[in-house]
Design a protein around this motif. Structure first.
Motif, PDB file in Angstrom:
ATOM      1  N   LEU A  12       0.819  -0.974   0.283  1.00 42.73           N
ATOM      2  CA  LEU A  12      -0.307   0.254   0.156  1.00 42.73           C
ATOM      3  C   LEU A  12       0.745   1.302   0.191  1.00 42.73           C
ATOM      4  N   ARG A  13       1.998   0.953   1.115  1.00 42.04           N
ATOM      5  CA  ARG A  13       2.983   2.596   0.983  1.00 42.04           C
ATOM      6  C   ARG A  13       3.474   2.706  -0.563  1.00 42.04           C
ATOM      7  N   SER A  14       4.132   1.286  -0.620  1.00 43.17           N
ATOM      8  CA  SER A  14       4.689   1.594  -3.032  1.00 43.17           C
ATOM      9  C   SER A  14       2.897   1.686  -3.448  1.00 43.17           C
ATOM     10  N   ILE A  15       2.429   1.836  -3.210  1.00 45.24           N
ATOM     11  CA  ILE A  15       1.428   2.147  -4.774  1.00 45.24           C
ATOM     12  C   ILE A  15       0.931   3.800  -4.507  1.00 45.24           C
ATOM     13  N   SER A  18       4.305   5.129  -5.160  1.00 48.39           N
ATOM     14  CA  SER A  18       4.507   5.086  -7.014  1.00 48.39           C
ATOM     15  C   SER A  18       3.247   5.805  -7.966  1.00 48.39           C
ATOM     16  N   ARG A  19       1.528   5.415  -7.471  1.00 45.21           N
ATOM     17  CA  ARG A  19       1.016   5.939  -8.320  1.00 45.21           C
ATOM     18  C   ARG A  19       0.338   7.051  -8.045  1.00 45.21           C
ATOM     19  N   THR A  24      -2.018  10.726   0.705  1.00 40.87           N
ATOM     20  CA  THR A  24      -3.310  11.906   0.787  1.00 40.87           C
ATOM     21  C   THR A  24      -4.040  12.278  -0.931  1.00 40.87           C
ATOM     22  N   GLN A  25      -3.186  11.619  -1.451  1.00 37.80           N
ATOM     23  CA  GLN A  25      -3.654  12.078  -3.030  1.00 37.80           C
ATOM     24  C   GLN A  25      -4.288  10.654  -3.284  1.00 37.80           C
ATOM     25  N   GLN A  34      -8.906   9.354   4.311  1.00 37.24           N
ATOM     26  CA  GLN A  34      -7.131   8.817   4.351  1.00 37.24           C
ATOM     27  C   GLN A  34      -7.131   8.560   5.948  1.00 37.24           C
ATOM     28  N   SER A  35      -8.307   9.048   6.621  1.00 33.70           N
ATOM     29  CA  SER A  35      -7.590   8.951   7.942  1.00 33.70           C
ATOM     30  C   SER A  35      -6.870   7.019   8.020  1.00 33.70           C
ATOM     31  N   THR A  36      -8.103   6.537   7.763  1.00 33.73           N
ATOM     32  CA  THR A  36      -8.327   5.120   7.895  1.00 33.73           C
ATOM     33  C   THR A  36      -7.124   4.461   7.114  1.00 33.73           C
TER      34      THR A  36
END
Length: 128
Positions: A12-15, A18-19, A24-25, A34-36
């Motif tokens: 998830l961090r990578s996505i 990178s994407r 936030t975006q 975004q909080s979740t």
């Protein structure tokens, strides 16, 4: 089990980076809290499984169990990487989705023309 959870968080961090450029975006683009996502990535909470599945669905992720055949390729092509770069760059510039779509279509068209041109030249060489 923790091994899969760590892999999920890393993916998830990578996505997000990178994407989408950042968490936030990613949350904004997916219409997701975004909080979740932040709390999950920072290990401050563990969301319910239906929340995780909803996030994965919105990302287009696929869960493949042992014995199942994954239809997706095992690697990302250079062309797919280039399209990801274009999308990320345009998102960082704050471009709207329609402009991003148009930019991606232009990039794909340029890649196709380049590849087609190389193939045609190669065919001409073999014909001589």
């Amino acid at each position: 089990m923790m091994k899969n959870y760590e892999k999920l968080l890393a993916g998830l961090r990578s996505i997000a980076d990178s994407r989408f450029g950042n968490v936030t975006q990613m949350a904004d683009s997916l219409d997701f809290s975004q909080s979740t996502i932040s709390k999950m990535l920072n290990k401050k909470s563990r969301p319910r499984i239906d929340t995780v599945c909803d996030l994965l669905d919105k990302l287009g992720a696929k869960i493949v169990f042992p014995g199942e055949n994954a239809a997706a390729p095992g690697c990302i092509t250079p062309e797919a990487s280039r399209v990801d770069e274009v999308i990320l760059g345009m998102r960082k510039l704050g471009m709207d989705p329609a402009a991003i779509r148009d930019g991606v279509l232009q990039e794909l068209s340029a890649m196709f023309a380049k590849n087609t041109g190389q193939d045609d030249e190669e065919e001409r060489r073999h014909a001589i």
